[in-house]
Design a protein around this motif. Structure first.
Motif, PDB file in Angstrom:
ATOM      1  N   ILE A 134       0.855  -1.078  -0.038  1.00 42.49           N
ATOM      2  CA  ILE A 134       0.088   0.016   0.067  1.00 42.49           C
ATOM      3  C   ILE A 134       0.859   1.272   0.036  1.00 42.49           C
ATOM      4  CG2 ILE A 134      -1.866   1.355   1.070  1.00 42.49           C
ATOM      5  CD1 ILE A 134      -2.717  -1.436   0.231  1.00 42.49           C
ATOM      6  N   SER A 135       0.710   2.024  -0.967  1.00 45.15           N
ATOM      7  CA  SER A 135       1.430   3.382  -0.991  1.00 45.15           C
ATOM      8  C   SER A 135       0.561   4.748  -0.899  1.00 45.15           C
ATOM      9  CB  SER A 135       2.414   3.309  -2.144  1.00 45.15           C
ATOM     10  OG  SER A 135       1.709   3.271  -3.560  1.00 45.15           O
ATOM     11  N   LEU A 136       0.944   5.496  -0.441  1.00 43.37           N
ATOM     12  CA  LEU A 136       0.078   6.996  -0.747  1.00 43.37           C
ATOM     13  C   LEU A 136       0.919   7.836  -1.545  1.00 43.37           C
ATOM     14  CD1 LEU A 136      -1.008   6.968   3.316  1.00 43.37           C
ATOM     15  CD2 LEU A 136      -2.491   6.073   1.277  1.00 43.37           C
TER      16      LEU A 136
END
Length: 136
Positions: A134-136
């Protein structure tokens, strides 16, 4: 009565759990069938019974092992998802296999092909989880 009939009676008593009567029957056989031929036949009967017990025990151990191995996995991954996606079956079908339920008088167990499918499913899910970031 013939030895074979007495041995069948003994097996029936043992299978029904009537152990006191089975012991009495075994004692009767021991006291009344004493020729070498009878003794050989009794040994054969005992050996075949022990072989069956060993096979039954091995089967139970394997079934219990599958259930134990999947216990933690079932808390992490949806077994319903595995049943639908990889087996095209219902969640109930998979749980019957895992628990070794009886259906039509026979215990339900995984075939070697189904074990392979289950292992492949777990490996596939493992890869999917491992590659998810998960990356933002």
């Amino acid at each position: 009565m013939k030895l074979q009939e007495e041995l069948i009676k003994l097996r029936t008593l043992m299978n029904s759990g009537e152990y006191d009567k089975a012991n009495e029957q075994a004692e009767y056989i021991r006291n009344n069938f004493t020729s070498q031929e009878d003794i050989d036949r009794i040994d054969e009967f005992i050996s075949s019974g022990l072989d069956k017990l060993t096979q039954d025990a091995d089967s139970l151990i394997k079934e219990t092992t599958v259930k134990l191995q999947l216990m933690e996995v079932s808390e992490i991954v949806s077994l319903s998802y595995i049943a639908k996606k990889y087996f095209k079956k219902t969640r109930g079908w998979l749980y019957q296999k895992i628990n070794g339920n009886t259906k039509n008088g026979k215990p339900v167990k995984f075939t070697p092909e189904e074990v392979e499918t289950l292992n492949n499913a777990l490996q596939d899910i493992s890869k999917q989880l491992g590659s998810t970031v998960i990356s933002l």
